[in-house]
Write a protein that holds these residues in place. Structure first.
Motif, PDB file in Angstrom:
ATOM      1  N   GLU A   1      33.933  35.948  36.790  1.00 30.13           N
ATOM      2  CA  GLU A   1      34.897  36.405  35.927  1.00 30.13           C
ATOM      3  C   GLU A   1      36.023  35.161  35.382  1.00 30.13           C
ATOM      4  O   GLU A   1      36.586  34.650  36.613  1.00 30.13           O
TER       5      GLU A   1
ATOM      6  N   ASP B   1      40.492  34.104  33.716  1.00 31.97           N
ATOM      7  CA  ASP B   1      40.646  34.720  32.882  1.00 31.97           C
ATOM      8  C   ASP B   1      41.495  33.376  31.589  1.00 31.97           C
ATOM      9  O   ASP B   1      40.384  32.487  31.042  1.00 31.97           O
TER      10      ASP B   1
ATOM     11  N   ASP C   1      43.157  30.773  30.520  1.00 30.70           N
ATOM     12  CA  ASP C   1      43.647  29.112  31.134  1.00 30.70           C
ATOM     13  C   ASP C   1      42.357  28.976  31.063  1.00 30.70           C
ATOM     14  O   ASP C   1      41.613  27.586  31.328  1.00 30.70           O
TER      15      ASP C   1
ATOM     16  N   ILE D   1      39.497  37.902  26.132  1.00 29.71           N
ATOM     17  CA  ILE D   1      39.905  36.713  26.352  1.00 29.71           C
ATOM     18  C   ILE D   1      39.376  35.831  25.048  1.00 29.71           C
ATOM     19  O   ILE D   1      39.916  34.493  24.241  1.00 29.71           O
TER      20      ILE D   1
END
Length: 249
Positions: free
Chosen positions: A208, A210, A212, A243
């Motif tokens: 997983e 984030d 960035d 995201i």
């Protein structure tokens, strides 16, 4: 993607893929050439060629263009010495990445692939370093409008391994690589034309990311796919819908 279908991702990236259609055609042409060289120009008796033709049709290549490519490959094989090479490495956020290439210059290819990883803060690994995290499978993806129950009945009857429904209504039909074309042909004949289909490497464990690392990862995939020698790129990156929607790509 873990927990949800590939459908949203397919839609999100379709515009970018369409912009690369000329490059996609070049890669498929190379795959057709190698398949013809290996086992001849008859797709009925050459599974690799049939898979390459299926990929070409999936990229909206015209049938007459495909036929011309096969004939050209059959008559112009002298001097064509492509080899299959697989590179394995690590991308942003510790993601596992597999890069399949067809090349006539191994030194050029490894330098270009290594540079793409370095630009994203990743690095190449050794043979087998991440491949154990993937299984080769056939996937036929259907949009949320599909009749899931009817599709499931039809798919399991013709030899599919599994049928996975998602919260958004999308459905993935899973097959073995050997049964992929058989199942696809049978489902199309039954009125279930997939919105996207492929034989791919599916990760057994997801990483997983984030926002960035997700952006860096998608840029790495784009850099790799832009390389002439790269045919396919696989990763275990898990990017959530939220995201993905927030990325300016």
């Amino acid at each position: 993607m873990a927990g949800h279908s590939k459908w949203a991702n397919i839609k999100h990236r379709k515009a970018g893929q369409d912009a690369k259609r000329g490059k996609i055609f070049t890669k498929v042409m190379r795959e057709i050439t190698v398949a013809v060289k290996a086992s001849g120009p008859d797709a009925a008796s050459n599974p690799s060629l049939r898979t390459a033709v299926d990929k070409a049709l999936g990229a909206n290549m015209r049938r007459d263009t495909i036929d011309t490519a096969i004939k050209k490959a059959a008559g112009a094989l002298e001097g064509v010495n492509y080899e299959n090479i697989r590179y394995e490495g690590y991308g942003p956020g510790g993601t596992a990445v597999i890069v399949d290439c067809l090349t006539d210059n191994r030194n050029r290819t490894v330098a270009e692939v290594r540079h793409a990883f370095a630009k994203a803060g990743g690095n190449l690994g050794t043979d087998g370093s991440v491949a154990y995290l993937f299984n080769k499978v056939g996937i036929l993806s259907y949009a949320p409008s599909v009749d899931e129950d009817a599709l499931m009945d039809a798919a399991l009857e013709v030899g599919a391994e599994d049928v996975i429904g998602y919260d958004d209504g999308a459905v993935d039909v899973m097959t073995t690589p050997e049964m992929y074309l058989t199942v696809k042909d049978a489902l199309i004949a039954a009125g279930f034309e997939p919105d996207s289909s492929e034989v791919t490497m599916q990760a057994t464990i997801q990483a997983e990311l984030d926002a960035d690392d997700a952006e860096k990862m998608l840029h790495l995939i784009d850099r790799l796919e832009d390389l002439d020698d790269v045919q396919d790129v696989y990763s275990n990156a898990d990017i959530s819908d939220e995201i993905m929607a927030g990325l300016d790509l």
